[in-house]
Enzyme design. Structure first.
Site, PDB file in Angstrom:
ATOM      1  N   TYR A  13     -35.342 -53.551  13.846  1.00 54.05           N
ATOM      2  CA  TYR A  13     -34.755 -52.779  12.737  1.00 54.05           C
ATOM      3  C   TYR A  13     -35.818 -52.588  11.671  1.00 54.05           C
ATOM      4  CZ  TYR A  13     -29.872 -51.601  13.189  1.00 54.05           C
ATOM      5  OH  TYR A  13     -28.704 -50.968  13.519  1.00 54.05           O
TER       6      TYR A  13
ATOM      7  N   GLU B 173     -35.292 -50.311   8.578  1.00 52.40           N
ATOM      8  CA  GLU B 173     -34.870 -49.372   7.524  1.00 52.40           C
ATOM      9  C   GLU B 173     -35.792 -49.506   6.324  1.00 52.40           C
ATOM     10  OE1 GLU B 173     -30.679 -49.930   6.904  1.00 52.40           O
ATOM     11  OE2 GLU B 173     -30.292 -49.450   8.999  1.00 52.40           O
TER      12      GLU B 173
ATOM     13  N   ASP C 104     -38.278 -24.397   9.317  1.00 58.57           N
ATOM     14  CA  ASP C 104     -37.988 -25.198  10.510  1.00 58.57           C
ATOM     15  C   ASP C 104     -38.891 -24.658  11.618  1.00 58.57           C
ATOM     16  OD1 ASP C 104     -36.992 -26.204  12.872  1.00 58.57           O
ATOM     17  OD2 ASP C 104     -34.888 -25.890  12.355  1.00 58.57           O
TER      18      ASP C 104
ATOM     19  N   THR D   7     -38.955 -30.530  15.368  1.00 58.31           N
ATOM     20  CA  THR D   7     -38.758 -31.536  16.396  1.00 58.31           C
ATOM     21  C   THR D   7     -40.146 -31.845  16.940  1.00 58.31           C
ATOM     22  OG1 THR D   7     -38.381 -29.773  18.000  1.00 58.31           O
ATOM     23  CG2 THR D   7     -36.429 -30.860  17.110  1.00 58.31           C
TER      24      THR D   7
ATOM     25  N   LYS E 172     -40.667 -30.160  21.623  1.00 58.34           N
ATOM     26  CA  LYS E 172     -40.680 -28.820  22.210  1.00 58.34           C
ATOM     27  C   LYS E 172     -42.138 -28.431  22.499  1.00 58.34           C
ATOM     28  CE  LYS E 172     -36.285 -27.305  20.166  1.00 58.34           C
ATOM     29  NZ  LYS E 172     -35.898 -28.168  19.037  1.00 58.34           N
TER      30      LYS E 172
ATOM     31  N   ARG F 172     -38.772 -37.059  22.261  1.00 50.19           N
ATOM     32  CA  ARG F 172     -37.612 -36.407  21.642  1.00 50.19           C
ATOM     33  C   ARG F 172     -37.407 -36.983  20.248  1.00 50.19           C
ATOM     34  NH1 ARG F 172     -34.135 -33.108  23.547  1.00 50.19           N
ATOM     35  NH2 ARG F 172     -35.284 -33.194  25.507  1.00 50.19           N
TER      36      ARG F 172
END
Ligand code: DSN
Length: 494
Positions: free
Chosen positions: A80, A82, A257, A286, A289, A295
């Site tokens: 974790y 955060e 984007d 992203t 692509k 991903r």
């Protein structure tokens, strides 16, 4: 996350992944996985076989390198983390700090961006981070407090209206869906369409090209907080210098984007006015692509938005995925090699070849061609809906996806278009000749396909028939192309 790009350039290795070593790694991994749940190991192996055997033309897909893929299968996943680098809500994040800092550093250097945030898990997440960052940076805090937000799932349409009112009825202007925009750019099925009052700009009905004068007029009238640029099905470059000029004129924040074309930006195919990074206040993308990474998502920002962007987790994101951030670092390191620039140029050149091959054989393309990585065929010229064309192509081993064309009479479900992209097959080594042959196969299938009646005898938008033997013949021809350009050459699972 650090916001300046003052660190010395990272050394980018030139070595190519070793297929023998990768084979051994995957064989061992599958043995370990198979000992626990053999069906999962089998599905992983089957997916490789399926990907190797299909002519993948989905414009948003690619093949990440074994180095990128292997990086995700590690114990970094178990942590974790955060917070941000050096400022975590959990102890023991020193190695996550290392990989997140490396990924951000590679991103800043690759794109020439002052700031990079590599935690978003997807493109939608990256856009949400950007939208909240703009709201947080540009809307006064008392307005947020007055909104009195309850749990988001409990919000009714009236609540959203109230929330939007409390936020000052902020507006987003984005490219319409049927012109090639994305549903996260303010459309109703996505939360962006609830957070913002939305309006769209389209394309010129004659040429299919973005009409900058019309965008300017709409922006002057609508006065958006966010001017959104970027697309998922528009086959042309966008002039971001003009988009920034429009944003400045109406006091909007320009968010771009670049999910679809990030690889073309990274590979310096899109430079000058066509590179969004120097012009946009915030850029989202992203990483899987045309950029050919794992991903995930990423945000690049000008310094004034950096702090707000870094609050993405926990504002709108769950805990970061350290194994994926590490894979982003590896993919971005790959994208900084000269070979990636050659790949990106080949993606664009191959799209030209595909477009020319289709046009020469009678297919009608939206905008008449392409100058990026994708083409959009208006299959109504073949008497088909997008749904029928997509299915007929799939029967023949050609994997594509249906997509609306501007002012599509068949709507967003059946559509009248087929979107094709070159990033994946270019990664396999396809060149101009192979894409011309691919165009020939596609036109063969579409020409041999016709709609059939629905069960009730009326017209069907889904049913179709393809002349006997065409699908089988195409599969054989596709296999010849694929066999000549193996996916992950030398990688053997057995
Ligand atoms: N699903 C992506 C695409 O196919 O373009 C965009 O979200």
């Amino acid at each position: 996350m650090t916001t300046d790009a003052t660190t010395s350039p990272t050394t980018v290795p030139d070595a190519v992944p070793d297929a023998v070593a990768a084979s051994a790694a995957y064989r061992s991994a599958l043995e370990v996985i198979g000992a626990v749940e053999p069906r999962v190991a089998e599905a992983i192996g089957a997916e490789l076989a399926d990907q190797r055997a299909s002519l993948k033309l989905i414009a948003s897909e690619n093949y990440a390198s074994p180095a990128v893929l292997l990086t995700m299968g590690t114990w970094l996943s178990d942590k974790y983390a955060e917070g941000t680098v050096g400022h975590r809500f959990y102890a023991g994040c020193q190695n996550v700090d290392t990989v997140e800092a490396l990924a951000a550093e590679h991103a800043r250097e690759l794109f020439g961006a002052p700031h990079a945030y590599v935690q978003p898990h997807s493109g939608i997440d990256a856009n949400l981070v950007a939208f909240w960052a703009v709201l947080a940076s540009r809307v006064e805090a008392p307005a947020l407090e007055r909104a009195g937000v309850r749990h988001v799932n409990e919000l009714t349409d009236a609540d959203w209206r109230e929330l939007r009112r409390a936020l000052g009825d902020q507006r987003m202007l984005g490219m319409s869906l049927d012109a090639g925009g994305h549903l996260t750019h303010g459309f109703r099925p996505n939360i962006s369409g609830k957070m913002f009052e939305q309006s769209s700009y389209g394309t010129d009905p004659e040429t299919g090209l973005l009409d900058y004068a019309a965008v300017r007029d709409r922006a002057r009238e609508f006065r958006p907080l966010i001017l959104m640029a970027g697309y998922s099905a528009y086959p042309r470059r966008v002039d971001f210098a003009v988009m920034r000029e429009i944003a400045d004129e109406v006091g909007a924040t320009l968010v771009v984007d670049m999910a679809h074309f990030a690889g073309l930006v990274a590979g310096k195919v899109f430079t000058g006015d066509f590179d969004p990074v120097p012009y946009a206040h915030v850029v989202t993308t992203t990483t899987h692509k045309s950029l050919r990474g794992p991903r995930g998502g990423m945000v690049l920002a000008q310094p004034e938005f950096a702090d707000a962007v870094d609050r993405g987790c926990p504002m709108v994101l769950g805990g970061p995925l350290p194994h994926v951030m590490a894979a982003k670092a590896v993919a971005l390191a790959e994208a900084r090699r000269p070979a990636f620039a050659a790949y990106a140029q080949a993606v664009a050149d191959n799209a030209q070849s595909l477009a020319e091959g289709l046009t020469r054989r009678g297919a009608r393309l939206v905008t008449g061609g392409t100058d990026n990585h994708l083409v959009l065929i208006d299959v109504s010229g073949f008497g088909l809906t997008g749904r029928q064309a997509e299915s007929a192509l799939l029967d023949a081993g050609v994997v594509s996806n249906r997509n609306a064309v501007p002012a599509d009479p068949n709507g967003a479900w059946y559509t009248s278009g087929i979107r094709l992209g070159t990033p994946a097959l270019t990664s396999r080594g396809f060149g101009a000749a192979e894409f011309d042959r691919t165009a020939e196969l596609i036109v063969d299938v579409l020409s041999a396909t016709a709609p059939t009646a629905a069960r009730d005898g009326g017209a069907s938008k889904a049913r179709y028939t393809t002349a006997d033997g065409v699908a089988a013949r195409t599969r054989v021809a596709a296999a010849e192309l694929l066999d000549a350009h193996p996916l992950y050459p030398g990688l053997e699972l057995a």
